[in-house]
Motif scaffolding. Structure first.
Motif, mmCIF file in Angstrom:
data_model
loop_
_atom_site.group_PDB
_atom_site.id
_atom_site.type_symbol
_atom_site.label_atom_id
_atom_site.label_comp_id
_atom_site.label_asym_id
_atom_site.label_seq_id
_atom_site.Cartn_x
_atom_site.Cartn_y
_atom_site.Cartn_z
ATOM 1 N N LEU A 177 3.147 -0.929 -7.851
ATOM 2 C CA LEU A 177 3.474 -1.855 -6.546
ATOM 3 C C LEU A 177 2.166 -2.272 -5.452
ATOM 4 O O LEU A 177 2.170 -2.806 -5.029
ATOM 5 C CB LEU A 177 3.206 -0.262 -5.377
ATOM 6 C CG LEU A 177 4.422 0.490 -4.884
ATOM 7 C CD1 LEU A 177 4.802 1.708 -4.493
ATOM 8 C CD2 LEU A 177 5.759 -0.986 -4.794
ATOM 9 N N TRP A 219 2.339 -5.991 -3.819
ATOM 10 C CA TRP A 219 1.604 -6.066 -2.842
ATOM 11 C C TRP A 219 -0.157 -6.972 -3.160
ATOM 12 O O TRP A 219 0.395 -7.786 -2.205
ATOM 13 C CB TRP A 219 1.323 -4.754 -1.917
ATOM 14 C CG TRP A 219 2.111 -3.906 -1.170
ATOM 15 C CD1 TRP A 219 2.486 -2.614 -1.992
ATOM 16 C CD2 TRP A 219 3.135 -4.010 -0.413
ATOM 17 N NE1 TRP A 219 3.668 -2.350 -1.724
ATOM 18 C CE2 TRP A 219 4.164 -3.324 -0.469
ATOM 19 C CE3 TRP A 219 2.805 -5.572 0.643
ATOM 20 C CZ2 TRP A 219 5.463 -3.548 0.701
ATOM 21 C CZ3 TRP A 219 4.252 -5.327 1.414
ATOM 22 C CH2 TRP A 219 5.246 -4.032 1.508
ATOM 23 N N LEU A 236 3.004 -10.070 -3.285
ATOM 24 C CA LEU A 236 2.626 -10.752 -2.448
ATOM 25 C C LEU A 236 1.920 -11.162 -1.338
ATOM 26 O O LEU A 236 2.232 -11.948 -0.634
ATOM 27 C CB LEU A 236 3.974 -10.167 -1.564
ATOM 28 C CG LEU A 236 4.492 -9.583 -0.391
ATOM 29 C CD1 LEU A 236 5.201 -10.996 -0.691
ATOM 30 C CD2 LEU A 236 4.499 -8.702 -0.205
ATOM 31 N N GLY A 237 1.044 -11.143 -1.064
ATOM 32 C CA GLY A 237 -0.697 -11.909 -0.160
ATOM 33 C C GLY A 237 -0.791 -13.274 -0.437
ATOM 34 O O GLY A 237 -0.872 -13.434 -0.122
ATOM 35 N N MET A 265 7.198 -10.279 -8.799
ATOM 36 C CA MET A 265 6.802 -10.017 -7.963
ATOM 37 C C MET A 265 8.227 -8.349 -7.827
ATOM 38 O O MET A 265 8.044 -7.758 -8.460
ATOM 39 C CB MET A 265 7.134 -9.770 -6.340
ATOM 40 C CG MET A 265 5.158 -11.163 -5.903
ATOM 41 S SD MET A 265 5.371 -11.368 -3.762
ATOM 42 C CE MET A 265 6.756 -11.951 -4.242
#
Length: 86
Positions: free
Chosen positions: A23, A27, A30-31, A80
């Motif tokens: 996870l 994240w 994704l950022g 991702m």
């Protein structure tokens, strides 16, 4: 005598075995992905909207931003997805 060593196998290991690290990986990337999308979109918008920026240097910068969008949109979503559905 020859001391040549050759690699005959390729082993691809998982990034992380624990769900929390997967996870975190998702994240984090994704950022990075959203920051790259926003930055390149701002560059493209600024160059296309301002007529003073229609010089060869900014045309080159526009093309680099488009290429960066294409390359990052190919690799990061796949990474991702792989981190969530291993």
């Amino acid at each position: 005598m020859s001391n040549c060593s050759s690699i005959t196998q390729f082993l691809l290991l998982a990034f992380a075995d624990t769900w929390e690290l997967q996870l975190l990986h998702f994240w984090l990337f994704l950022g990075i992905y959203l920051a790259a999308l926003l930055g390149n979109a701002l560059i493209i918008t600024a160059i296309t909207c301002d007529h003073h920026l229609h010089t060869p240097m900014y045309f080159f910068l526009l093309n680099l931003s488009v290429l960066d969008l294409r390359s990052i949109s190919t690799t990061l979503p796949k990474a991702m997805a792989n981190s969530l559905w291993s």
